[in-house]
Design a protein around this motif. Structure first.
Motif, mmCIF file in Angstrom:
data_model
loop_
_atom_site.group_PDB
_atom_site.id
_atom_site.type_symbol
_atom_site.label_atom_id
_atom_site.label_comp_id
_atom_site.label_asym_id
_atom_site.label_seq_id
_atom_site.Cartn_x
_atom_site.Cartn_y
_atom_site.Cartn_z
ATOM 1 N N GLU A 102 -17.320 -4.040 -17.503
ATOM 2 C CA GLU A 102 -16.914 -5.398 -17.844
ATOM 3 C C GLU A 102 -16.838 -6.234 -16.570
ATOM 4 O O GLU A 102 -16.111 -5.883 -15.642
ATOM 5 C CB GLU A 102 -15.542 -5.384 -18.532
ATOM 6 N N TRP A 103 -17.576 -7.329 -16.534
ATOM 7 C CA TRP A 103 -17.448 -8.260 -15.410
ATOM 8 C C TRP A 103 -18.103 -9.582 -15.788
ATOM 9 O O TRP A 103 -18.881 -9.659 -16.736
ATOM 10 C CB TRP A 103 -18.066 -7.685 -14.129
ATOM 11 N N MET A 108 -16.482 -13.190 -10.643
ATOM 12 C CA MET A 108 -16.100 -11.867 -10.163
ATOM 13 C C MET A 108 -17.128 -11.322 -9.182
ATOM 14 O O MET A 108 -18.278 -11.745 -9.189
ATOM 15 C CB MET A 108 -15.973 -10.899 -11.351
ATOM 16 N N THR A 109 -16.698 -10.383 -8.341
ATOM 17 C CA THR A 109 -17.647 -9.654 -7.497
ATOM 18 C C THR A 109 -18.277 -8.544 -8.331
ATOM 19 O O THR A 109 -17.715 -8.109 -9.337
ATOM 20 C CB THR A 109 -16.957 -9.049 -6.271
ATOM 21 N N VAL A 151 -26.573 -11.596 -6.241
ATOM 22 C CA VAL A 151 -26.807 -12.575 -7.304
ATOM 23 C C VAL A 151 -25.489 -12.804 -8.033
ATOM 24 O O VAL A 151 -25.118 -12.055 -8.939
ATOM 25 C CB VAL A 151 -27.890 -12.071 -8.284
ATOM 26 N N LEU A 152 -24.768 -13.824 -7.600
ATOM 27 C CA LEU A 152 -23.475 -14.159 -8.172
ATOM 28 C C LEU A 152 -23.370 -15.667 -8.367
ATOM 29 O O LEU A 152 -24.049 -16.438 -7.692
ATOM 30 C CB LEU A 152 -22.337 -13.692 -7.250
ATOM 31 N N SER A 180 -26.287 -15.157 -2.921
ATOM 32 C CA SER A 180 -24.931 -15.715 -2.913
ATOM 33 C C SER A 180 -24.191 -15.404 -1.620
ATOM 34 O O SER A 180 -23.098 -15.925 -1.392
ATOM 35 C CB SER A 180 -24.139 -15.177 -4.108
ATOM 36 N N ASP A 181 -24.765 -14.566 -0.744
ATOM 37 C CA ASP A 181 -24.138 -14.314 0.555
ATOM 38 C C ASP A 181 -24.644 -15.286 1.627
ATOM 39 O O ASP A 181 -24.532 -15.019 2.819
ATOM 40 C CB ASP A 181 -24.326 -12.863 0.998
ATOM 41 N N GLN A 182 -25.228 -16.418 1.181
ATOM 42 C CA GLN A 182 -25.580 -17.547 2.046
ATOM 43 C C GLN A 182 -26.818 -17.304 2.909
ATOM 44 O O GLN A 182 -27.023 -17.991 3.911
ATOM 45 C CB GLN A 182 -24.384 -17.927 2.931
#
Length: 473
Positions: free
Chosen positions: A338-339, A344-345, A369-370, A394-396
């Motif tokens: 579940e996330w 969420m990470t 990918v967040l 997503s980590d820039q």
């Protein structure tokens, strides 16, 4: 506005998932793909033999040029593989330089097919078209009409006259980007024609995630949160096909090649599907590709009718071959945790899971990918023979992977927030990235410290990590 995305959870077959230690995992690339990638992007045997007889060693650009001038290979010119080998040594990793700096999140950055135009899409109902051949000056400044949250996607017609933009609404708008009007305010300075994709029963809730022109410019195809693919005939001014494609949001749809007969789609149901419009059973895919463990965020075609890649919330990019697809979906829904990727990470235990029916040729790991539907692409044919895959993260960072080895060859760092989209110039060693820090920036193969638009470390704007928005696309 709150926008609930559907989440589908796994059933009894989830126990078939097997674990593996990611740290010890070797990126297994299909031998045929690796071999074809090397042939198209490394010096031909004739060239190599003429320069280094009997030796397998790197060839410098100077050696290549000298060999060509003296016609060592007997060809009198470079082969396309020789050109790609020389050009791919000069990747766009220097910089960055500022193209634009806005006060809202940058969601989209895309070059036109000939590279003369760059399109940037921003959350504040704003689209800008830049002329890359005239010092990145604004060619068209578009204020959009009736957006819900943000511009979700943008498509340029093949003749580069018309731009289509979508939002989390049932309407796609069309703008003429080649007329004399520079400041295009919707229905004030010029008309933004609206095309309605909704069905009778789903008007307000209908939202579009992906829009593409057909190769002849006569049709638009969209993927949407109504689990369907819709095709709009611009001449007839109506939706002519509505395919019930998936059991969750269709986040992306694209054409396989120049014919516009075959479509690829990716969905939150974790499946990639292939659709052939020439088939009589248009509501049934001609193939299904399983292997991802979560929702697909983007799909890019290699353009050869065989290979494509997909980005996914399971933190991987996968490479697929249509010749290895299945006719039916395996009875396995692999989501065993579940996330919610919007806030969420990614669960650490999920990183080691592997789909028991994985049909992909290769899996690329490293980026994240967040929060949003991050995009990935093949590098250009002209300059790299599509040797690389590149993606936002997503980590820039922007990640560049080698298709032949699966390894990260470059990692572009500067942005202060999520990079949702990036685009590699089709002919020049230039890459543009768009980030939620509001910046559109370009990366080049050579450095120019005298360019005043060059950005320095420490000038980034950090996007607030709270993510208080009720919906993140």
């Amino acid at each position: 506005m709150r926008w609930k995305r559907k989440i589908h959870h796994g059933g009894s077959s989830q126990q078939q998932l097997v674990g593996s230690t990611l740290a010890n995992e070797v990126c297994a690339i299909d031998e045929e793909v690796s071999h074809l990638s090397r042939i198209k992007s490394e010096p031909s045997q004739r060239t190599r033999a003429s320069i280094y007889v009997g030796q397998k060693r790197p060839i410098s650009t100077f050696k290549l040029l000298s060999g060509r001038e003296s016609n060592c290979s007997g060809m009198g010119r470079f082969s396309s593989a020789d050109c790609s080998y020389a050009l791919r040594k000069h990747l766009p990793v220097k910089g960055p330089w500022c193209v634009d700096d806005m006060d809202s999140e940058a969601y989209i950055s895309q070059f036109s097919a000939d590279g003369s135009l760059l399109i940037g899409g921003f959350r504040g109902s704003h689209i800008r078209v830049y002329n890359s051949e005239k010092n990145w000056k604004v060619h068209k400044d578009i204020t959009c009409k009736r957006l819900r949250w943000t511009v979700s996607d943008i498509a340029l017609s093949p003749d580069q006259r018309f731009l289509a933009y979508s939002s989390l609404s049932p309407t796609v708008h069309i703008v003429n980007v080649q007329n004399a009007v520079k400041e295009s305010h919707a229905n004030i300075t010029e008309i933004h024609e609206g095309l309605d994709f909704s069905d009778d029963d789903d008007g307000f809730s209908f939202g579009i995630f992906s829009v593409k022109f057909s190769k002849d410019g006569r049709e638009l195809v969209v993927g949407n949160n109504n689990e369907s693919i819709c095709i709009y005939d611009l001449g007839a001014n109506k939706v002519t096909e509505r395919i019930n494609a998936h059991v969750a949001d269709v986040n992306v749809v694209t054409f396989a090649d120049e014919t516009s007969d075959v479509l690829y789609s990716g969905s939150d149901d974790s499946l990639c599907k292939v659709w052939d419009r020439r088939c009589h059973k248009k509501q049934k895919p001609v193939g299904v590709l399983t292997g991802h463990l979560d929702g697909i965020t983007f799909v890019d075609s290699r353009g050869d009718g065989h290979y494509f890649i997909s980005n996914c919330k399971d933190q991987t990019i996968k490479l697929w071959d249509l010749r290895k697809m299945s006719s039916t979906t395996k009875d396995c829904t692999p989501k065993a945790y579940e996330w919610d990727y919007r806030w969420m990470t990614y669960p650490s235990e999920a990183r080691y899971l592997k789909h028991p029916y994985d049909q992909s040729l290769a899996t690329f790991r490293g980026h994240s990918v967040l929060r949003t539907l991050i995009r990935c692409y093949f590098s250009p044919m002209h300059s790299t023979s599509q040797r690389y895959i590149y993606t936002g993260s997503s980590d820039q960072c922007v990640y560049i992977y080698d298709v032949a080895t699966g390894k990260v060859v470059e990692k572009l760092r500067w942005h202060g927030s999520i990079i949702r989209d990036c685009s590699w110039h089709p002919y020049l060693p230039t890459l543009v990235s768009s980030s939620w820090d509001g910046y559109l920036v370009r990366w080049e193969a050579t450095e120019d410290d005298k360019d005043p638009s060059m950005l320095k470390t420490g000038k980034q704007r950090m996007h607030p990590e709270g993510y208080t928005m009720s919906f993140v696309l």
